[in-house]
Design a protein around this motif. Structure first.
Motif, PDB file in Angstrom:
ATOM      1  N   TRP A   1       1.929  -5.540   1.439  1.00 16.37           N
ATOM      2  CA  TRP A   1       2.052  -6.760   2.243  1.00 16.37           C
ATOM      3  C   TRP A   1       1.206  -6.672   3.512  1.00 16.37           C
ATOM      4  O   TRP A   1       0.671  -7.686   3.970  1.00 16.37           O
ATOM      5  N   ALA A   2       1.064  -5.470   4.046  1.00 20.32           N
ATOM      6  CA  ALA A   2       0.182  -5.297   5.207  1.00 20.32           C
ATOM      7  C   ALA A   2      -1.250  -5.704   4.854  1.00 20.32           C
ATOM      8  O   ALA A   2      -1.936  -6.384   5.629  1.00 20.32           O
ATOM      9  N   ASP A   3      -1.687  -5.299   3.669  1.00 25.13           N
ATOM     10  CA  ASP A   3      -3.030  -5.689   3.222  1.00 25.13           C
ATOM     11  C   ASP A   3      -3.109  -7.187   2.985  1.00 25.13           C
ATOM     12  O   ASP A   3      -4.119  -7.830   3.309  1.00 25.13           O
ATOM     13  N   ALA A   4      -2.041  -7.760   2.457  1.00 24.70           N
ATOM     14  CA  ALA A   4      -2.038  -9.197   2.160  1.00 24.70           C
ATOM     15  C   ALA A   4      -2.154 -10.052   3.413  1.00 24.70           C
ATOM     16  O   ALA A   4      -2.732 -11.149   3.369  1.00 24.70           O
ATOM     17  N   ILE A   5      -1.611  -9.568   4.545  1.00 24.25           N
ATOM     18  CA  ILE A   5      -1.692 -10.362   5.775  1.00 24.25           C
ATOM     19  C   ILE A   5      -2.852  -9.907   6.666  1.00 24.25           C
ATOM     20  O   ILE A   5      -2.962 -10.341   7.809  1.00 24.25           O
ATOM     21  N   GLY A   6      -3.701  -9.012   6.126  1.00 22.72           N
ATOM     22  CA  GLY A   6      -4.942  -8.684   6.808  1.00 22.72           C
ATOM     23  C   GLY A   6      -4.889  -7.535   7.797  1.00 22.72           C
ATOM     24  O   GLY A   6      -5.802  -7.395   8.624  1.00 22.72           O
ATOM     25  N   LEU A   7      -3.869  -6.686   7.750  1.00 26.91           N
ATOM     26  CA  LEU A   7      -3.811  -5.537   8.657  1.00 26.91           C
ATOM     27  C   LEU A   7      -4.718  -4.428   8.154  1.00 26.91           C
ATOM     28  O   LEU A   7      -4.888  -4.233   6.943  1.00 26.91           O
ATOM     29  N   SER A   8      -5.288  -3.668   9.054  1.00 24.89           N
ATOM     30  CA  SER A   8      -6.183  -2.584   8.685  1.00 24.89           C
ATOM     31  C   SER A   8      -5.386  -1.397   8.141  1.00 24.89           C
ATOM     32  O   SER A   8      -4.197  -1.237   8.445  1.00 24.89           O
ATOM     33  N   PRO A   9      -6.028  -0.530   7.348  1.00 29.63           N
ATOM     34  CA  PRO A   9      -5.350   0.676   6.867  1.00 29.63           C
ATOM     35  C   PRO A   9      -4.825   1.557   7.999  1.00 29.63           C
ATOM     36  O   PRO A   9      -3.754   2.156   7.884  1.00 29.63           O
TER      37      PRO A   9
ATOM     38  N   ALA B   1      -3.825   0.556  11.036  1.00 29.73           N
ATOM     39  CA  ALA B   1      -2.617  -0.078  11.576  1.00 29.73           C
ATOM     40  C   ALA B   1      -1.431   0.130  10.648  1.00 29.73           C
ATOM     41  O   ALA B   1      -0.312   0.411  11.093  1.00 29.73           O
ATOM     42  N   THR B   2      -1.692   0.023   9.349  1.00 30.29           N
ATOM     43  CA  THR B   2      -0.620   0.221   8.367  1.00 30.29           C
ATOM     44  C   THR B   2      -0.068   1.639   8.446  1.00 30.29           C
ATOM     45  O   THR B   2       1.147   1.854   8.401  1.00 30.29           O
TER      46      THR B   2
ATOM     47  N   GLY C   1       4.228   5.329  10.043  1.00 31.09           N
ATOM     48  CA  GLY C   1       4.689   6.485  10.804  1.00 31.09           C
ATOM     49  C   GLY C   1       5.859   6.138  11.711  1.00 31.09           C
ATOM     50  O   GLY C   1       6.809   6.920  11.843  1.00 31.09           O
ATOM     51  N   CYS C   2       5.800   4.969  12.328  1.00 34.88           N
ATOM     52  CA  CYS C   2       6.924   4.525  13.178  1.00 34.88           C
ATOM     53  C   CYS C   2       8.189   4.308  12.364  1.00 34.88           C
ATOM     54  O   CYS C   2       9.295   4.660  12.793  1.00 34.88           O
ATOM     55  N   VAL C   3       8.037   3.737  11.176  1.00 35.19           N
ATOM     56  CA  VAL C   3       9.183   3.535  10.283  1.00 35.19           C
ATOM     57  C   VAL C   3       9.802   4.883   9.913  1.00 35.19           C
ATOM     58  O   VAL C   3      11.024   5.045   9.920  1.00 35.19           O
ATOM     59  N   SER C   4       8.955   5.859   9.591  1.00 46.18           N
ATOM     60  CA  SER C   4       9.448   7.188   9.226  1.00 46.18           C
ATOM     61  C   SER C   4      10.158   7.853  10.394  1.00 46.18           C
ATOM     62  O   SER C   4      11.135   8.589  10.204  1.00 46.18           O
TER      63      SER C   4
ATOM     64  N   LEU D   1       8.096 -13.306   4.423  1.00 50.20           N
ATOM     65  CA  LEU D   1       8.063 -14.419   5.377  1.00 50.20           C
ATOM     66  C   LEU D   1       7.216 -14.094   6.598  1.00 50.20           C
ATOM     67  O   LEU D   1       6.972 -14.971   7.432  1.00 50.20           O
ATOM     68  N   THR D   2       6.784 -12.849   6.739  1.00 47.91           N
ATOM     69  CA  THR D   2       5.973 -12.457   7.899  1.00 47.91           C
ATOM     70  C   THR D   2       4.502 -12.723   7.619  1.00 47.91           C
ATOM     71  O   THR D   2       4.022 -12.541   6.496  1.00 47.91           O
ATOM     72  N   ALA D   3       3.791 -13.130   8.654  1.00 50.64           N
ATOM     73  CA  ALA D   3       2.372 -13.439   8.486  1.00 50.64           C
ATOM     74  C   ALA D   3       1.511 -12.811   9.584  1.00 50.64           C
ATOM     75  O   ALA D   3       0.277 -12.844   9.494  1.00 50.64           O
ATOM     76  N   THR D   4       2.135 -12.257  10.608  1.00 51.53           N
ATOM     77  CA  THR D   4       1.388 -11.638  11.702  1.00 51.53           C
ATOM     78  C   THR D   4       1.977 -10.259  12.004  1.00 51.53           C
ATOM     79  O   THR D   4       3.024  -9.878  11.477  1.00 51.53           O
ATOM     80  N   MET D   5       1.300  -9.534  12.884  1.00 49.52           N
ATOM     81  CA  MET D   5       1.663  -8.150  13.167  1.00 49.52           C
ATOM     82  C   MET D   5       3.080  -8.001  13.700  1.00 49.52           C
ATOM     83  O   MET D   5       3.860  -7.187  13.190  1.00 49.52           O
TER      84      MET D   5
END
Length: 398
Positions: free
Chosen positions: A238-246, A248-249, A254-257, A296-300
């Motif tokens: 989904w990060a790739d789908a909304i245009g985030l860079s690798p 940033a992903t 890492g923050c989630v972990s 439902l998310t579309a931005t960072m």
């Protein structure tokens, strides 16, 4: 070991030391298995299949792992699993063809099943019931910490020796885990009246006798496993789908972990003091809500917020599957019961990403992610109906 004589200091190194090291080994190799397959000439599709063999090996070996652990004991099973893992990773390093790499990865998955079952059986024996959830949540937490450390150690050595560096870091961790298990004495289990003298039933008999708990709490744990595995695929896709860079992903992951690792002990304490439902229900609902909200998310900013909620939901569920299994396990066939229990949970872990991929191909990525989120609503309903609403343990549901 009696409940009154139990001390955390007695099990910190024997129980959690090897688990941390095994987590480091798995964390080191998981990101590079597919890359190793590609380097040997495998296609991208075949590389993905080879990488998935570690989970498949663990899945198919759960029942044999229970039989091995029941026969040889936790300590010797742990030493054997470490030795087989070192052999498996040596095959990966020496592989000149994708087939040999696949064999090494499969063996590693099978050894992982024996290792984790031996750790769970050991901890269930030595930890008193009123501290069981804290013990298992800490076990899950140390595994997560190891998985977090492993890739960084691998990256450092790979800078100098290439992909083999990841396997060398894993081998070093596994040799240390095996040596630690060999050097430390096996603790005596808690005495339970009648448990030692009771006959050990066959696996089929256990499955039939405890079918109700397998079909209720076991199914709930299967659905949690499916969501946990799916989130590792859903977040980057989904990060790739909304245009985030690798990059940033990777930072978001890492923050989630990090959140995942911070809440494991409080989760265990809540389970011990208030009951298992107080963690099982929030874990299911938070994972469900975050997976349902992700499309439902579309931005960072909202994407990060949802991912952090997902990490919190997964983190508070640290040890919940092991704790429920330990609560329900019969005293005269704990290891055999846990083999079936792990098989059910691993089926969810293995099936989750395939369900997500299939629904994505048939409908859309958003629909696939939302459907896996619906698993959490089903598991929450199962836990609400099947689990005690107080501090009683899950065996009362059987």
């Amino acid at each position: 070991m009696t409940e009154t004589s139990f001390r955390w200091s007695q099990i910190i190194i024997p129980a959690f030391g090897p688990s941390l090291l095994f987590g480091i080994a798995n964390g080191a190799i998981l990101p590079v298995i597919a890359l190793s397959a590609i380097a040997l000439g495998a296609s991208h599709a075949m590389s993905g299949v080879i990488a998935a063999l570690i989970g498949f090996g663990s899945l198919v070996c759960n029942i044999p792992a229970a039989m091995i652990t029941a026969r040889f004991g936790e300590r010797r099973s742990l030493i054997g699993a470490s030795a087989v893992s070192v052999l498996a990773l040596s095959l990966c390093i020496l592989a000149k063809h994708p087939a040999l790499l696949a064999l090494g990865v499969l063996l590693m998955g099978m050894a992982t099943s024996v290792f984790y079952l031996a750790r769970q059986t050991f901890l269930m024996e030595v930890a008193p019931v009123h501290m069981r959830a804290r013990a298992f949540s800490t076990l899950g937490g140390t595994q997560r910490i190891g998985m977090f450390i492993g890739p960084f150690g691998a990256a450092g050595l790979m800078h100098f020796v290439g992909l083999d560096g990841a396997y060398l870091v894993a081998i070093a961790a596994l040799v240390t885990a095996g040596a630690l298990a060999f050097a430390l004495p096996e603790l005596q289990p808690r005495a339970e009246s009648g448990a030692a003298d009771a006959p050990r039933p066959r696996m089929a008999a256990i499955a039939v006798e405890h079918k109700r708990v397998f079909m209720t709490l076991g199914l709930g744990c299967l659905l949690i496993g499916a969501m946990r595995a799916s989130r590792q695929v859903a977040i980057p896709l989904w990060a790739d789908a909304i245009g985030l860079s690798p990059t940033a992903t990777a930072i978001i992951f890492g923050c989630v972990s990090s959140i995942d690792m911070l809440v494991f002990y409080p989760a265990g304490k809540i389970m011990d003091h208030f009951g298992r439902l107080w963690v099982a229900l929030p874990c299911s609902l938070m994972l469900a809500a975050s997976l349902l909200a992700l499309p439902l998310t579309a931005t960072m900013a909202p994407f990060v917020a949802v991912c952090l909620l997902m990490g919190l939901g997964n983190g508070i569920g640290s040890g919940i599957v092991m704790t429920l299994g330990a609560d329900a396990a019969p005293a005269n066939a704990r290891t055999e019961f846990l083999g079936i229990w792990r098989l059910i949970a691993d089926m969810g872990t293995s099936a989750g990403p395939f369900v997500l991929a299939g629904l994505t191909a048939l409908i859309s990525l958003a629909a696939g992610i939302a459907a896996t989120g619906a698993f959490g609503l089903v598991s929450a309903y199962i836990f609400w109906r099947a689990m005690p609403h107080g501090t009683q343990h899950a065996h009362t549901a059987d």
